[in-house]
Scaffold this active site. Structure first.
Site, short mmCIF file in Angstrom:
data_model
loop_
_atom_site.label_atom_id
_atom_site.label_comp_id
_atom_site.label_asym_id
_atom_site.label_seq_id
_atom_site.Cartn_x
_atom_site.Cartn_y
_atom_site.Cartn_z
N VAL A 33 0.78 -1.47 0.02
CA VAL A 33 -0.05 -0.04 0.01
C VAL A 33 0.82 1.25 0.02
CG1 VAL A 33 -1.80 1.30 1.09
CG2 VAL A 33 -1.91 -1.17 1.16
N VAL A 145 -11.45 -0.05 6.15
CA VAL A 145 -12.83 -0.87 5.94
C VAL A 145 -13.24 -0.57 4.57
CG1 VAL A 145 -14.87 -1.59 6.62
CG2 VAL A 145 -13.35 -0.73 8.39
N LYS A 217 -12.74 -5.47 11.48
CA LYS A 217 -13.48 -4.35 10.84
C LYS A 217 -14.67 -4.05 11.28
CE LYS A 217 -11.14 -5.66 6.28
NZ LYS A 217 -10.85 -6.28 5.31
N1 NAP Z 1 -2.58 -4.72 0.93
C1 NAP Z 1 -4.12 -4.21 0.63
O1 NAP Z 1 -4.78 -4.35 -0.25
C2 NAP Z 1 -4.76 -3.62 2.02
C3 NAP Z 1 -5.96 -2.85 1.68
C4 NAP Z 1 -6.52 -2.12 2.92
C5 NAP Z 1 -5.74 -2.03 4.09
N2 NAP Z 1 -4.43 -2.66 4.12
C6 NAP Z 1 -3.60 -2.28 5.59
O2 NAP Z 1 -2.57 -1.40 5.11
C7 NAP Z 1 -1.51 -1.85 5.72
C8 NAP Z 1 -0.36 -2.01 5.09
O3 NAP Z 1 -0.48 -3.22 4.11
P1 NAP Z 1 0.51 -3.83 3.07
O4 NAP Z 1 -0.17 -4.75 2.45
O5 NAP Z 1 1.11 -2.53 2.37
O6 NAP Z 1 1.66 -4.36 4.09
P2 NAP Z 1 3.21 -4.82 3.39
O7 NAP Z 1 3.31 -4.98 2.10
O8 NAP Z 1 3.68 -5.94 4.49
O9 NAP Z 1 3.93 -3.40 3.84
C9 NAP Z 1 4.43 -3.29 5.16
C10 NAP Z 1 5.34 -1.97 5.27
O10 NAP Z 1 5.76 -1.62 6.72
C11 NAP Z 1 6.93 -1.88 6.74
N3 NAP Z 1 7.21 -2.27 8.07
C12 NAP Z 1 6.37 -3.15 8.80
N4 NAP Z 1 7.04 -3.28 10.08
C13 NAP Z 1 7.77 -2.54 10.25
C14 NAP Z 1 8.74 -2.09 11.33
N5 NAP Z 1 8.82 -2.84 12.50
N6 NAP Z 1 9.87 -1.07 11.21
C15 NAP Z 1 9.87 -0.53 9.87
N7 NAP Z 1 9.09 -0.85 8.89
C16 NAP Z 1 8.08 -1.76 9.21
C17 NAP Z 1 7.51 -3.01 5.85
O11 NAP Z 1 9.00 -2.58 5.55
P3 NAP Z 1 9.95 -3.67 4.50
O12 NAP Z 1 9.35 -3.34 3.17
O13 NAP Z 1 11.29 -3.11 4.89
O14 NAP Z 1 9.56 -4.97 4.94
C18 NAP Z 1 6.74 -2.59 4.52
O15 NAP Z 1 7.47 -1.60 3.91
C19 NAP Z 1 -1.91 -3.08 6.78
O16 NAP Z 1 -2.48 -2.49 7.95
C20 NAP Z 1 -3.10 -3.38 6.06
O17 NAP Z 1 -4.24 -4.15 6.79
C21 NAP Z 1 -4.04 -3.28 3.01
#
Ligand code: NAP
Length: 434
Positions: A33, A145, A217
Site C-alpha cells: 500500500v 474498511v 473491521k
Molecule cells: N494490501 C491491501 O490491499 C490492503 C488493503 C487495505 C488495508 N491494508 C492495510 O494497510 C496496511 C499495510 O498493508 P501492506 O499490504 O502494504 O503491508 P506490507 O506490504 O507488509 O508493507 C508493510 C510495510 O511496513 C514496513 N514495516 C513493517 N513493520 C515495520 C517495522 N517494525 N519497522 C519498519 N518498517 C516496518 C515494511 O518494511 P519492509 O518493506 O522493509 O519490509 C513494509 O514496507 C495494513 O495495515 C493492511 O491491513 C492493506
C-alpha cells in the site's frame, strides 16, 4: 506529475519549495500500500486537488529494491520522519507496533494521521481516538474498511445514514474470493491456493479464514454505526473452515449463496453483531458480491436499503482512498477537544435474529417431514429443504430455517442429533432483502 527533490535529510518543511501548497506526507511503511501511495503521489493522482509530496518512508529493510527507486528517501527510524514535521503521517505498516507508538507520537505533536490499519484501530482505538481528541488532531482511516470504497465518511456526513438500525456486508475479499471459487466447483484447499497465487491471501491466511479480519473491521464500523467501543473478540465470529464445496452447491440449489458476512443491529440501546459465513438468498444484494469485491448494506432507509460496493482491497484502490483522506485531513477544521462517547461494552449480546442454514449428515437420515416435525416441535420452522444427497455413502440433507434465536436452534438440533444419530452443522442465514 509530482516530483520529489532528493533529500539528504528528511525535513519536510525545509524541503517545501517551490509550491507552498504541497502536502508533505511521511509514509510509515513502503510495502504494497505504501508503494502505491508513493507512486500515485509521484506519478499521477487523478482527482486530487492538491499535490502531495512524499518526504520519506519508514521501512525495515533499507537495502531492498523498491518500485519507487530512489525517489522516496528511506529510513529505519520512524522518529526521523516525525522530526521532519510533515503535514500528514500515513501509517501503512500493519500490525500493532511500532504503528501504535508512532501514531501516538504524531498525534501528540499535532500531526494529522491517516491509517489503513484495522488491527491497530480495533485493538487500540480507544487510546488513539482519545489522543486525537485531546490534541485536536485529525485521525482518519477510511481505507481500513472497504478499502477502495468511501464508506465511513457516510456516517459522519449523512445524519440519516448514521441513524439507520441495521448493517450487513461482505468486508473480507479473501474469503469472498475463496467461497466464490468453491461455488464454481473448487475444493477449499485449491481455492485458498489460488487466492494466495493471485495475491488475495497472505501466506498465513489465518486472520482471514478464521474471521478475525472481518471481526476487526466490524469493530471499527461499530464505533460509527452504534457509537460503541467493542473489541473484536467480543463479537461472535466464525471462520469458513467448516464449509465444504457441497455446501456451496446446495446453497445454490436452495436459492442462494454462502457469503462471508458481517451483520449488526442497533436499537439505540441494544447492539447485536456477528461475523461469519452465512446463507443469503439470491434476491439479497450481497448474493451478487463475488470474488474480492466488498459491500455494505445499510437497512431501513426511507427509500430502501443503501448499498455501497467496490474493491475491498488492492494496493491502488486503498492508496487512492488514503490520498483522499490526506487531503481531507489537511482541509478539516480542528476537531473538537471531546472524545466521542463510545460506550464500552462487554460481550456483544446474541447476534441479530437470523435464519439458519443447516447440514445434517448420517448413515441414514429420517425423511424430510420427520426432520421438520422434530424441529417444529422445538419452535424451529423450515423454509427450504434439499433432497437427500447420498454421495460418499453418507446421507446428507441441507435445510434453511426461519429466524429464531441461537439457543433455540442449538436445542432443536441437539434433539435431531439424538433422534436421528446424525451430525448437524449450522451457519446463519440472512433474511431476504431486495
Ligand atoms: N494490501 C491491501 O490491499 C490492503 C488493503 C487495505 C488495508 N491494508 C492495510 O494497510 C496496511 C499495510 O498493508 P501492506 O499490504 O502494504 O503491508 P506490507 O506490504 O507488509 O508493507 C508493510 C510495510 O511496513 C514496513 N514495516 C513493517 N513493520 C515495520 C517495522 N517494525 N519497522 C519498519 N518498517 C516496518 C515494511 O518494511 P519492509 O518493506 O522493509 O519490509 C513494509 O514496507 C495494513 O495495515 C493492511 O491491513 C492493506
Amino acid at each position: 506529475m509530482f516530483t520529489v527533490a532528493p533529500a539528504t535529510r528528511i525535513d519536510a518543511r525545509a524541503a517545501r519549495t517551490p509550491a507552498q501548497d504541497q502536502i508533505a506526507v511521511a509514509l510509515l511503511g513502503l510495502g504494497q500500500v505504501g508503494s502505491a501511495v508513493a507512486r500515485l503521489a509521484l506519478e499521477s493522482c487523478p482527482g486530487m486537488q492538491l499535490p502531495v509530496r512524499i518526504t520519506g518512508a519508514l521501512v525495515r529493510d533499507l537495502h531492498r529494491p523498491r518500485p519507487t527507486g530512489n525517489r522516496v528517501p528511506l529510513t529505519a527510524a520512524g522518529d526521523e520522519l516525525l522530526d521532519g514535521a510533515p503535514d500528514v503521517v500515513v501509517e501503512v505498516l500493519g500490525g500493532l507496533e511500532p504503528a501504535r507508538t508512532l501514531v501516538l507520537r504524531a498525534l501528540g505533536r499535532g500531526i494529522p494521521v491517516v491509517t489503513a490499519n484495522k488491527s491497530l484501530l480495533a485493538v487500540h482505538g480507544d487510546e488513539l481516538f482519545t489522543a486525537a481528541a485531546e490534541t485536536r488532531t485529525p485521525l482518519r482511516y477510511e481505507a481500513a474498511v472497504l478499502a477502495g470504497v468511501p464508506f465511513l465518511g457516510t456516517f459522519t456526513r449523512r445524519p440519516l445514514a448514521a441513524s439507520l438500525a441495521s448493517l450487513c456486508g461482505v468486508v473480507n475479499g479473501t474469503t469472498n474470493f475463496i467461497l466464490t471459487e468453491m461455488s464454481a466447483g473448487r475444493a477449499y484447499p485449491d481455492a485458498l491456493a489460488e487466492a494466495q497465487r493471485r495475491g488475495f491471501a497472505e501466506p498465513d491466511p489465518s486472520n482471514d479464514v478464521l474471521g478475525v479480519d472481518a471481526a476487526q473491521k466490524l469493530a471499527v464500523l461499530l464505533r460509527h454505526f452504534a457509537h460503541c467501543s467493542v473489541k473484536p473478540e467480543q463479537i461472535e465470529t466464525t471462520g469458513i473452515g467448516g464449509l465444504c464445496a457441497r455446501d456451496l452447491d446446495q446453497a445454490a440449489v436452495l436459492g442462494g449463496a454462502l457469503k462471508p458476512i458481517i451483520a449488526a443491529d442497533w436499537t439505540g440501546h441494544d447492539l447485536s453483531a456477528f461475523a461469519g459465513p452465512a446463507f443469503v438468498a439470491a434476491s439479497h444484494s450481497l448474493a451478487r458480491i463475488d470474488g474480492v469485491q466488498n459491500a455494505i448494506v445499510l437497512g431501513g432507509a426511507p427509500g430502501g436499503d443503501l448499498l455501497f460496493a467496490g474493491p475491498g482491497a488492492g494496493p491502488v484502490a486503498t492508496a487512492a482512498t488514503i490520498l483522499d483522506d490526506v487531503v481531507e485531513a489537511t482541509e478539516q477544521p480542528k476537531p473538537q477537544k471531546t472524545v466521542e462517547a463510545h460506550r464500552t461494552r462487554g460481550a456483544v449480546p446474541a447476534a441479530p435474529l437470523t435464519g439458519w442454514f443447516i447440514r445434517l449428515t448420517g448413515n441414514t437420515l429420517p425423511v424430510a417431514p420427520d426432520v421438520a416435525d422434530l424441529l417444529s416441535a422445538r419452535g424451529v420452522w423450515l423454509r427450504r429443504v434439499s433432497d437427500d444427497d447420498g454421495r460418499d455413502g453418507r446421507a446428507t440433507r441441507w435445510l434453511v430455517a426461519h429466524p429464531c434465536d441461537r439457543g433455540r436452534i442449538e436445542a432443536a438440533l441437539a434433539a435431531v442429533r439424538t433422534a436421528a444419530a446424525c451430525d448437524a452443522h449450522w451457519i446463519r442465514a440472512l433474511e431476504e432483502r431486495a
